[in-house]
Design a protein around this motif. Structure first.
Motif, mmCIF file in Angstrom:
data_model
loop_
_atom_site.group_PDB
_atom_site.id
_atom_site.type_symbol
_atom_site.label_atom_id
_atom_site.label_comp_id
_atom_site.label_asym_id
_atom_site.label_seq_id
_atom_site.Cartn_x
_atom_site.Cartn_y
_atom_site.Cartn_z
ATOM 1 N N THR A 115 -32.359 12.665 35.043
ATOM 2 C CA THR A 115 -31.182 12.123 35.025
ATOM 3 C C THR A 115 -30.125 12.408 34.099
ATOM 4 O OG1 THR A 115 -32.446 10.237 35.824
ATOM 5 C CG2 THR A 115 -30.051 10.057 35.239
ATOM 6 N N LEU A 152 -35.584 15.586 39.475
ATOM 7 C CA LEU A 152 -35.792 14.143 39.557
ATOM 8 C C LEU A 152 -36.347 13.359 40.552
ATOM 9 C CD1 LEU A 152 -34.695 11.638 38.488
ATOM 10 C CD2 LEU A 152 -32.747 11.838 39.772
ATOM 11 N N ARG A 187 -26.500 14.674 34.765
ATOM 12 C CA ARG A 187 -25.258 14.212 34.269
ATOM 13 C C ARG A 187 -24.462 15.223 33.317
ATOM 14 N NH1 ARG A 187 -26.373 7.848 32.770
ATOM 15 N NH2 ARG A 187 -26.476 6.961 35.023
ATOM 16 N N CYS A 209 -38.326 11.055 34.073
ATOM 17 C CA CYS A 209 -37.179 10.769 35.250
ATOM 18 C C CYS A 209 -35.860 10.459 34.307
ATOM 19 C CB CYS A 209 -37.533 9.562 35.983
ATOM 20 S SG CYS A 209 -38.743 9.824 36.937
ATOM 21 N N ASP A 210 -35.994 9.931 33.068
ATOM 22 C CA ASP A 210 -34.743 9.657 32.419
ATOM 23 C C ASP A 210 -34.382 11.148 31.951
ATOM 24 O OD1 ASP A 210 -34.996 6.850 32.862
ATOM 25 O OD2 ASP A 210 -36.072 6.815 30.646
ATOM 26 N N ARG A 223 -39.746 10.921 40.386
ATOM 27 C CA ARG A 223 -39.914 9.864 41.177
ATOM 28 C C ARG A 223 -41.090 9.644 41.961
ATOM 29 N NH1 ARG A 223 -33.611 8.797 42.653
ATOM 30 N NH2 ARG A 223 -32.951 8.241 40.689
#
Length: 132
Positions: free
Chosen positions: A118, A55, A122, A114-115, A59
Motif C-alpha cells: 500500500t 497488493l 501511494r 500488504c502495508d 491480500r
C-alpha cells in the motif's frame, strides 16, 4: 595623403539559415521533452500496476493465513482436549502450539507485506510520505 574608405555588408541569407536551425533545435528539444514525459508516465503506470498486483497477492495470502489460523486453532483445541483425556502426548500439544504460532506469525508477515504494498502504491502515485 591617403584616403581610406571602408564598406560593410551584411548578408541576411546566412542569418535566416541560423534561425531555421535554431527552430529545428527547439522543436527537437520539445519532442524530446514530450517523449520523456510520456516515458515517465508509462513507467509510473507500470509501477502502480505492479504494486496493485502485489497488493492483491498479499491480500489473498492474508486470507489464506487467516484460514490457517482458524485451522490451527481448531487443531490446537482438539489436541488439547485429547491431551486432557490422556489420548495424546505432550509433544503433540507442543507441536499444535508451534503450528498455531507459525500461522499467527505468517498472518503478521502478510499484514506487513500488504502495508508495504500500500505504501509503494501511494509513493508511486506521488502522495506525501508525511501524510501516511
Amino acid at each position: 595623403t591617403s584616403w581610406r574608405l571602408i564598406f560593410g555588408a551584411r548578408w541576411g541569407l546566412l542569418d535566416a539559415g541560423q534561425k531555421i536551425m535554431d527552430l529545428y533545435e527547439h522543436d527537437s528539444r520539445i519532442r524530446l521533452a514530450d517523449y520523456q514525459a510520456a516515458q515517465l508516465e508509462l513507467t509510473i503506470r507500470e509501477e502502480v500496476e505492479k504494486d496493485v498486483i502485489e497488493l492483491q497477492r498479499c491480500r489473498r495470502n492474508m486470507a489464506l493465513a487467516e484460514e490457517q489460523i482458524e485451522l490451527a486453532t481448531e487443531n490446537h483445541r482438539l489436541v488439547e482436549t485429547s491431551y486432557q483425556n490422556g489420548l495424546v502426548r505432550s509433544l503433540d500439544v507442543l507441536d499444535a502450539t508451534a503450528t498455531l504460532s507459525r500461522a499467527r506469525q505468517a498472518l503478521v508477515l502478510e499484514t506487513l507485506s500488504c502495508d508495504m504494498a500500500t505504501l509503494a502504491i501511494r509513493r508511486a502515485l506521488g502522495e506525501d510520505a508525511s501524510e501516511l
